[in-house]
Write an enzyme that holds these catalytic residues in place. Structure first.
Site, PDB file in Angstrom:
ATOM      1  N   ASP A   1       1.090  -1.134  -0.081  1.00 17.32           N
ATOM      2  CA  ASP A   1       0.003  -0.059  -0.198  1.00 17.32           C
ATOM      3  C   ASP A   1       0.807   1.174  -0.024  1.00 17.32           C
ATOM      4  O   ASP A   1       0.650   2.297  -0.768  1.00 17.32           O
ATOM      5  CB  ASP A   1      -1.070  -0.140   1.136  1.00 17.32           C
ATOM      6  CG  ASP A   1      -2.123  -0.840   0.891  1.00 17.32           C
ATOM      7  OD1 ASP A   1      -2.182  -1.118  -0.063  1.00 17.32           O
ATOM      8  OD2 ASP A   1      -2.896  -1.128   1.849  1.00 17.32           O
ATOM      9  N   GLU A   2       1.970   1.361   0.867  1.00 13.38           N
ATOM     10  CA  GLU A   2       2.957   2.218   1.101  1.00 13.38           C
ATOM     11  C   GLU A   2       3.500   2.575  -0.581  1.00 13.38           C
ATOM     12  O   GLU A   2       3.728   3.710  -0.879  1.00 13.38           O
ATOM     13  CB  GLU A   2       3.883   1.981   1.912  1.00 13.38           C
ATOM     14  CG  GLU A   2       3.616   2.547   3.310  1.00 13.38           C
ATOM     15  CD  GLU A   2       4.847   2.080   4.196  1.00 13.38           C
ATOM     16  OE1 GLU A   2       4.251   1.761   5.425  1.00 13.38           O
ATOM     17  OE2 GLU A   2       5.789   1.894   3.922  1.00 13.38           O
ATOM     18  N   LEU A   3       3.877   1.234  -1.174  1.00 17.37           N
ATOM     19  CA  LEU A   3       4.495   1.564  -2.275  1.00 17.37           C
ATOM     20  C   LEU A   3       3.783   2.251  -3.298  1.00 17.37           C
ATOM     21  O   LEU A   3       3.956   3.195  -4.128  1.00 17.37           O
ATOM     22  CB  LEU A   3       5.022   0.119  -2.806  1.00 17.37           C
ATOM     23  CG  LEU A   3       5.682   0.185  -4.231  1.00 17.37           C
ATOM     24  CD1 LEU A   3       7.024   0.969  -4.099  1.00 17.37           C
ATOM     25  CD2 LEU A   3       6.089  -1.364  -4.697  1.00 17.37           C
TER      26      LEU A   3
ATOM     27  N   ILE B   1       3.391   5.851  -2.522  1.00 18.35           N
ATOM     28  CA  ILE B   1       4.489   6.501  -2.821  1.00 18.35           C
ATOM     29  C   ILE B   1       4.619   6.962  -4.377  1.00 18.35           C
ATOM     30  O   ILE B   1       4.767   7.856  -4.741  1.00 18.35           O
ATOM     31  CB  ILE B   1       5.915   5.780  -2.640  1.00 18.35           C
ATOM     32  CG1 ILE B   1       6.078   5.651  -1.081  1.00 18.35           C
ATOM     33  CG2 ILE B   1       7.235   6.336  -3.325  1.00 18.35           C
ATOM     34  CD1 ILE B   1       7.035   4.706  -0.585  1.00 18.35           C
TER      35      ILE B   1
END
Lengths: 158, 454
Positions: free
Chosen positions: A83-85, A88
């Site tokens: 999710d973070e990726l 980002i």
């Protein structure tokens, strides 16, 4: 666009899978960069609640000008990492993302089904907690990350 | 099959049969840049460090609220730097308040794109513990935080660690050449690096390295000075209607000194009352201490305090009497005052410290600067600051035209000390009489006696 809470401003964001790299590469990078006086965000598992990227993390991502994504063997097991990726890669057009392939090859990210992340994605699918749409989003993000030139690291001989 | 190449970008390329050609996100370079190390964490982290500190957005230093004329000054300086490709040390000189630090901060923020490792040492002058400066250098340039027992040790560490690194270092407000030497061995800094040194003393700048590029920060041009003043006073680039003339008057007082423009402008900001302006104008031009202009005074005081006593005295004499006068005449008169040190040398060192300036006139006559109002007005501010600090009063009178200035310095605090009165009138007249009188007499309570004896 969801509300991003007023979070501390960071300059560098490290996206990584805690159990894989917390005690070695990620923390080394964190301390090394911090010693220059840079504000580095090394996410903590504790911050992760709920289904989406926690607002504090999201704030850190959008404030950082350089993002380091450390792809380790168990990276894809963590939905938060993925999710973070996604966040980002979506966050800014002027983003600077530095992928670090730790015991992983870029090719593993290109062809999920054949690479070392196949198992992780199979599990995500089996659990059924994430929709196909989200799964495809993750795959797309990984493919995108693999297209960015980064650094390759082998912690052990294979 | 593992093959190593040495690429121009100093990354190893690990060649694999499964390798993909990928684009580096930070450059338009299509070459593959993959770095490969077997389990060498230290080296690998170092590689990441190199990339990140190059790409990361550093926090900019606060430069100036209204950076007027800064870009132009930088371009001007950059031209000089480009002309001499081997430049390593750039000395930035100029009197206090002219914007040396502002310029160098601006440069630092630009980081000249190629310097990822940069260190700005503030307040070089006031730092007593030199190892703390070395510690900061190590931290900012190399990310090393360590205790340094003594400067010699710090120098060795710096010398060893700076090998192969191109760095940007700023030493702001340097007052002692030896201090630079004990902090950092400039010769040990790799070629291609840039060191900026700001100082009021050109001698320090010149002596800091064998090929120092000297750059004098010039006073702001008229239009820039006007804009800066107006931005502070009116929050716009032009004067409000009806204030044009007052602004011109203030510009005359400030010359092109950004610090004075800023402080005076701020003082008048939001006070749109013409009588107030008029009063401030009178106060400023009369040379009475400006209560709210402490910044200027404090800064200018530094220039004065750093001098030897004889130099201080000479500066006062020169500033009071010889601005705009012929240098030879000034020397002759000053020699008559009984200075212990050589007048010419003393004046020269005052010039080095950017406190006086000798302008070459059209007739190639050496004159103590008058051409440039900024410099002379700057000096008057110094005088004012010094005298205000001494709890004294100055009375400045325009006597015979522009040339003659009469200043009476009256020390109210030290009653018992002899008071020195230096007076001069029209220099032409003085030349005819070939006498200059300096009178020393004990203080008397009736201070109306200002006598000039020929």
């Amino acid at each position: 666009m969801e509300q991003v809470t007023e979070a501390e401003q960071y300059q560098v964001f490290i996206n990584h899978r805690g159990p894989d790299t917390k005690n070695n590469l990620a923390s080394l990078i964190y301390h090394n960069l911090s010693s220059f006086g840079l504000r580095v965000f090394l996410d903590k598992e504790e911050l992760r609640t709920g289904n989406t990227v926690y607002p504090a993390i999201r704030g850190a991502i959008s404030s950082a000008s350089v993002h380091i994504a450390i792809f380790s063997e168990n990276y894809a097991h963590s939905r938060w990492c993925l999710d973070e990726l996604c966040w980002i890669l979506r966050s800014s057009h002027e983003r600077k993302v530095l992928p670090v392939f730790c015991d992983v090859q870029p090719v593993d990210l290109r062809y999920i089904e054949r690479g070392c992340y196949a198992d992780a994605f199979y599990r995500h699918q089996q659990h059924g907690r994430v929709s196909m749409e989200v799964l495809e989003g993750w795959k797309e993000a990984l493919r995108e990350a693999a297209n960015i030139s980064g650094l390759l690291f082998k912690s052990k001989e294979r | 099959m593992n093959t190593y190449f040495w690429s121009q970008n100093r990354y190893f390329i690990y060649h694999l049969s499964t390798l993909w050609i990928v684009n580096h996100p930070f450059s338009n370079d299509d070459r593959l840049q993959i770095f490969f190390v077997y389990g060498d964490y230290g080296k690998f982290v170092r590689e990441i460090e190199n990339i990140v500190i190059k790409e990361v957005k550093w926090d900019p230093l606060e430069v100036a609220s209204h950076p007027v004329g800064l870009e132009q000054a930088w371009k001007d300086l950059d031209d000089h730097i480009q002309k001499q490709s081997s430049t390593k040390v750039v000395g930035i000189g100029g009197i206090s308040g002219i914007g040396k630090s502002t310029l160098v901060k601006h440069i630092f923020n630009l980081r000249l794109s190629k310097f990822s490792r940069a260190c700005y040492l503030f307040n070089f002058r006031e730092t007593v513990d030199l190892t703390s400066l070395q510690r900061q250098l190590l931290r900012d340039l190399l990310g090393k935080d360590m205790n340094i027992p003594n400067t010699a040790f710090g120098k060795t560490i710096l010398r060893n660690s700076l090998k192969g690194l191109q760095v940007l270092i700023v030493l702001d407000d340097v007052d002692d050449r030896e201090k630079i030497k004990s902090v950092l061995d400039i010769n040990a800094v790799e070629p291609g690096s840039l060191i900026f040194i700001t100082s009021r003393d050109k001698d320090i700048l010149r002596g800091s390295s064998s090929n120092t590029l000297l750059y004098d920060v010039k006073p702001l041009q008229r239009n820039h000075a006007r804009e800066l003043f107006c931005r502070h006073a009116f929050h716009q680039s032009n004067p409000l209607e009806g204030y044009e003339d007052s602004v011109e008057e203030f510009l005359k007082i400030c010359g092109g000194l950004p610090l004075c423009l800023k402080v005076l402008g701020e003082q008048l900001a939001g006070k749109l009352d013409r009588t107030y302006w008029k009063r401030q104008l009178e106060i400023s031009s009369q040379g009475l201490p400006l209560t709210e202009a402490d910044t200027v005074i404090n800064t200018l005081k530094w220039s004065y305090k750093a001098l030897e006593i004889e130099q201080q005295e000479m500066l006062l004499d020169v500033g009071c009497f010889f601005v705009g006068e012929d240098l030879e005449l000034a020397v002759r008169v000053l020699e008559g005052l009984g200075y212990l040190s050589d007048v010419r040398n003393c004046l020269e060192s005052l010039r080095e410290k950017c406190l006086v300036d000798f302008n070459k006139d059209v007739e190639s006559e050496d004159e103590i600067g008058n051409q440039d109002i900024a410099i002379s007005e700057g000096k008057h501010l110094i005088l004012r600051a010094v005298l205000a600090q001494r709890n004294s009063k100055i009375i400045m009178e325009n006597q015979v035209g522009d040339l003659a200035r009469r200043i009476v310095r009256e020390d109210l605090r030290t009653m018992d000390k002899p008071l020195r009165l230096s007076c001069s009138i029209d220099i032409e007249k003085m030349l005819q009489l070939q006498v200059c009188a300096v009178l020393e007499f004990p203080y008397t309570s009736t201070h109306q006696t200002i006598s000039l004896i020929f």
